[in-house]
Design an enzyme around this catalytic site. Sequence first.
Site, PDB file in Angstrom:
ATOM      1  CB  CYS A  51      20.029  33.780  40.445  1.00  0.00           C
ATOM      2  SG  CYS A  51      20.791  32.709  41.892  1.00  0.00           S
ATOM      3  NE  ARG A 128      24.817  34.830  44.374  1.00  0.00           N
ATOM      4  CZ  ARG A 128      23.801  34.695  44.070  1.00  0.00           C
ATOM      5  NH1 ARG A 128      23.633  34.698  42.731  1.00  0.00           N
ATOM      6  NH2 ARG A 128      23.015  33.982  44.606  1.00  0.00           N
TER       7      ARG A 128
END
Length: 214
Positions: A51, A128
Amino acid sequence: MEDKVFLMPRIGDMAPDFEAVTTTGKLKFSEYNKGSWVVFFSHPADFTPVCTTEMSGFALEKDFFAAHNTKLMGLSIDSIHSHIAWVNAVHEKTGVLFEFPIVADISMEVSKLYGMLQPGESETAAVRAVFIMDPEGKVRLIMYYPLNVGRNMAEIKRSLLALQTSDEHKVAMPLDWQPGDKVIIPAPKTVEALAERKKSDLEMVDWYLAKKSL
């Protein structure tokens, strides 16, 4: 009491509206989106390695997105305090500052609204997801990646440019299209239009597949 059922937005739907606390202050999505394209993306959690690379990638491309009338917005199922601490830590360690808003979604309401929470992958972390919305607030593109695979920034940028070019010129894009490549012209819908196409200087692969440079 049964859990509320959320239907994931589809391409062509109006983006679900919401109000949320973000790292840049309280925000109403429809107002943030108005007049601008928006790339809205979720990530599993703050202070995680994949991330961090992704969010940094978006931050480093801020000039590209601004030049193409596009705002960025992130989200994870974390508190606003976790978000702020993560933004500060990345900035201190790498010099990269996440200036775009990151939605604090500890209640998971926005994640569920956009189908970002997928129990088969995780009960508590958003996958995601990438949603691209046009200035009218319509969902134009959706991408999904699992928790352990980072996104492709070049493809997100390419897709945004393809959508904007298609809207401006009323054309379609072939496989692997890049800015500057030839585009596809809509197929003729009448015999007369077909005859005109045959006499044109378009690059004719077949009567239904013709390309031109913009």
